[in-house]
Design an enzyme around this catalytic site. Structure first.
Site, short mmCIF file in Angstrom:
data_model
loop_
_atom_site.label_atom_id
_atom_site.label_comp_id
_atom_site.label_asym_id
_atom_site.label_seq_id
_atom_site.Cartn_x
_atom_site.Cartn_y
_atom_site.Cartn_z
N ASP A 70 -3.21 20.96 -35.21
CA ASP A 70 -3.74 22.06 -36.01
C ASP A 70 -2.67 22.52 -37.01
O ASP A 70 -2.92 22.65 -38.21
CB ASP A 70 -4.10 23.20 -35.05
CG ASP A 70 -5.02 24.22 -35.67
OD1 ASP A 70 -5.34 24.07 -36.87
OD2 ASP A 70 -5.40 25.17 -34.97
N ASP A 110 8.37 19.72 -32.99
CA ASP A 110 9.12 20.65 -33.85
C ASP A 110 10.01 19.87 -34.82
O ASP A 110 10.07 20.19 -36.02
CB ASP A 110 9.94 21.64 -33.01
CG ASP A 110 10.75 20.99 -31.89
OD1 ASP A 110 10.52 19.80 -31.61
OD2 ASP A 110 11.61 21.67 -31.32
N ASP A 149 -2.25 21.15 -41.26
CA ASP A 149 -2.27 22.14 -42.35
C ASP A 149 -0.99 22.06 -43.16
O ASP A 149 -1.01 22.12 -44.40
CB ASP A 149 -2.41 23.57 -41.79
CG ASP A 149 -3.87 23.97 -41.68
OD1 ASP A 149 -4.73 23.07 -41.71
OD2 ASP A 149 -4.15 25.18 -41.57
N TYR A 181 -6.77 24.49 -26.40
CA TYR A 181 -7.90 25.30 -26.88
C TYR A 181 -9.09 25.25 -25.91
O TYR A 181 -10.04 26.01 -26.06
CB TYR A 181 -8.36 24.83 -28.26
CG TYR A 181 -7.34 25.08 -29.37
CD1 TYR A 181 -6.35 26.04 -29.23
CD2 TYR A 181 -7.38 24.37 -30.55
CE1 TYR A 181 -5.42 26.26 -30.23
CE2 TYR A 181 -6.46 24.60 -31.56
CZ TYR A 181 -5.47 25.54 -31.39
OH TYR A 181 -4.55 25.76 -32.38
N LYS A 186 5.81 17.47 -27.12
CA LYS A 186 7.03 18.16 -26.69
C LYS A 186 7.36 17.69 -25.28
O LYS A 186 7.31 18.47 -24.31
CB LYS A 186 6.82 19.69 -26.73
CG LYS A 186 6.67 20.25 -28.14
CD LYS A 186 8.00 20.54 -28.82
CE LYS A 186 8.66 21.75 -28.23
NZ LYS A 186 10.02 21.94 -28.81
#
Ligand code: NAD
Length: 368
Positions: free
Chosen positions: A249, A225, A253, A142, A192
């Protein structure tokens, strides 16, 4: 010794309504536990814009840097939607996070037994769940450069850059290990590393910090993942998860919503230790200012109350009192009290914001 200090920024919409219930607990702490907080109150968001023409006044920013912890309600509302981007209410919150350098975002996912039916997952998968996602908040994709939309040949190309320095990874890793020591002593780091160099570095640095400074904490690594799959399959296998800004992020959530309503979710954002050894800290509910219910007495104050409980635990080393507050919340829910957002399909009569706050204070009294 000086009293613990707290800056309260209730903000807009339901912010002041839910914060009023936290103030009852602060009063209870003084009256019944002999703990007096030096509380300062100030403006943030739309209400600050109304008074000062900016969503966060410099004086408020300076106060936030001085106190032991900041407790924020919520900011924003339709009245401010047409303002210039630079003075929108959310900019006040972003300024606080940036200037306090709050790099470690803690998002607990805790499922109170009485609300286990609220989850979209099976009751046995979520009942009793108590995990925390630690998300790196100030770096990563970001913020990395280069970024932008450029023209290459005869088409546009959108570019963002995932970038992490060793020190950025190390500090959020420490924050996760410290947290784990206060909880179940277990950290799972997610990245990852199979496809991203930044993931390889992330894994290396987390392992190094562990081996050198926190060998007593159980550490595992997982691809993000696979982590998402495991979070929905059997979330109770985790205690603390540490991950980067982007994966955090998404995963925070996902984890938070395992437990049901937005009105139940607290958060903490922590920075570097101050001179007194406590981290810079901002505590806030995950929800926004809920303009659709502001002023109706329907707001659920529990997210804000649990944010205060986090402040007790992580800024003030009052873990026992934090547990008292959480137990009081658990009790009122077990007794069947529900604000409107927690009403199930079977219906019933919801309690108001103030009734919920009063019941939690009564449960605190009963628990002494
Ligand atoms: P929101 O979280 O305010 O509300 C989403 C839905 O959840 C609404 O139906 C609301 O009534 C409900 N809800 C939220 N909190 C609740 C609570 N404590 N009790 C009961 N119901 C609750 O999100 P939104 O509607 O997308 O945004 C409204 C405003 O809040 C916008 O201006 C937005 O920018 C701002 N916002 C601020 C923050 C923050 O201050 N951290 C976060 C998100 C959104």
């Amino acid at each position: 010794m000086a009293n613990p200090s707290l800056l309260i920024l209730a903000g807009d919409g339901i912010g002041p309504e839910v914060m009023a219930e936290v103030k009852k607990i602060i009063d209870w702490m003084r009256a019944r536990r002999g703990v007096t907080f030096d509380v300062t109150e100030d403006l943030v968001g739309g209400c600050a814009y109304d008074k000062h023409g900016v969503p966060l006044h410099d004086d408020t920013m300076a106060k936030a840097q001085e106190v032991d912890a900041v407790l924020l309600g919520a900011v924003g509302g339709p009245k401010y939607d047409s303002l210039d981007f630079s003075v929108k209410p959310e900019r006040g919150l972003l300024r606080l996070r940036k200037e306090m350098d709050l790099f470690s975002n803690l998002r607990p996912a805790q499922c109170f037994d009485a609300l286990a039916d609220f989850s979209s997952l099976k009751k046995e998968v979520v009942a009793g769940l108590d995990i925390v996602i630690v998300r790196e908040l100030t770096s990563g994709v970001y913020f990395g450069e280069p970024r932008g939309i450029f023209v290459e040949g005869n088409e546009r190309v959108g570019i963002n850059t995932q970038r992490y320095t060793e020190s950025e990874i190390a500090r959020v890793a420490r924050s996760a290990f410290e947290l784990a020591r206060k909880r179940g002593n277990k950290v799972c780091s997610m990245e990852k590393a199979n496809v991203m160099e930044s993931g390889i570095l992330w894994r290396d640095v987390v392992q190094e910090i562990h081996d050198k400074e926190y060998p007593d904490v159980q550490l595992s690594h997982m691809y993000a993942d696979a982590g998402a799959m495991q979070l929905t399959r059997w979330p109770k296998q985790f205690d603390v998860i540490v991950t980067d800004n982007l994966f955090g992020d998404l995963l925070s959530d996902l984890a938070a919503m395992l437990t049901g309503s937005l009105g139940m979710l607290p958060s903490a954002s922590l920075g570097a230790p101050m001179a007194n050894g406590r981290p810079k800290a901002l505590y806030e509910p995950v929800h926004g200012s809920a303009p659709d219910i502001a002023g109706t007495g329907k707001a659920n104050p529990i997210a804000c109350i649990l944010s205060f409980a986090m402040a007790l635990r992580y800024s003030f080393d009052m873990g026992e009192d934090a547990a008292r507050v959480e137990a009081a919340v658990e009790k009122v829910l077990a007794d069947g009290l529900r604000t409107a957002d927690l009403m199930g399909p079977e219906g019933g009569t919801p309690v108001s914001t103030t009734q919920m706050g009063d019941a939690i204070v009564a449960a605190l009294d009963a628990g002494l």
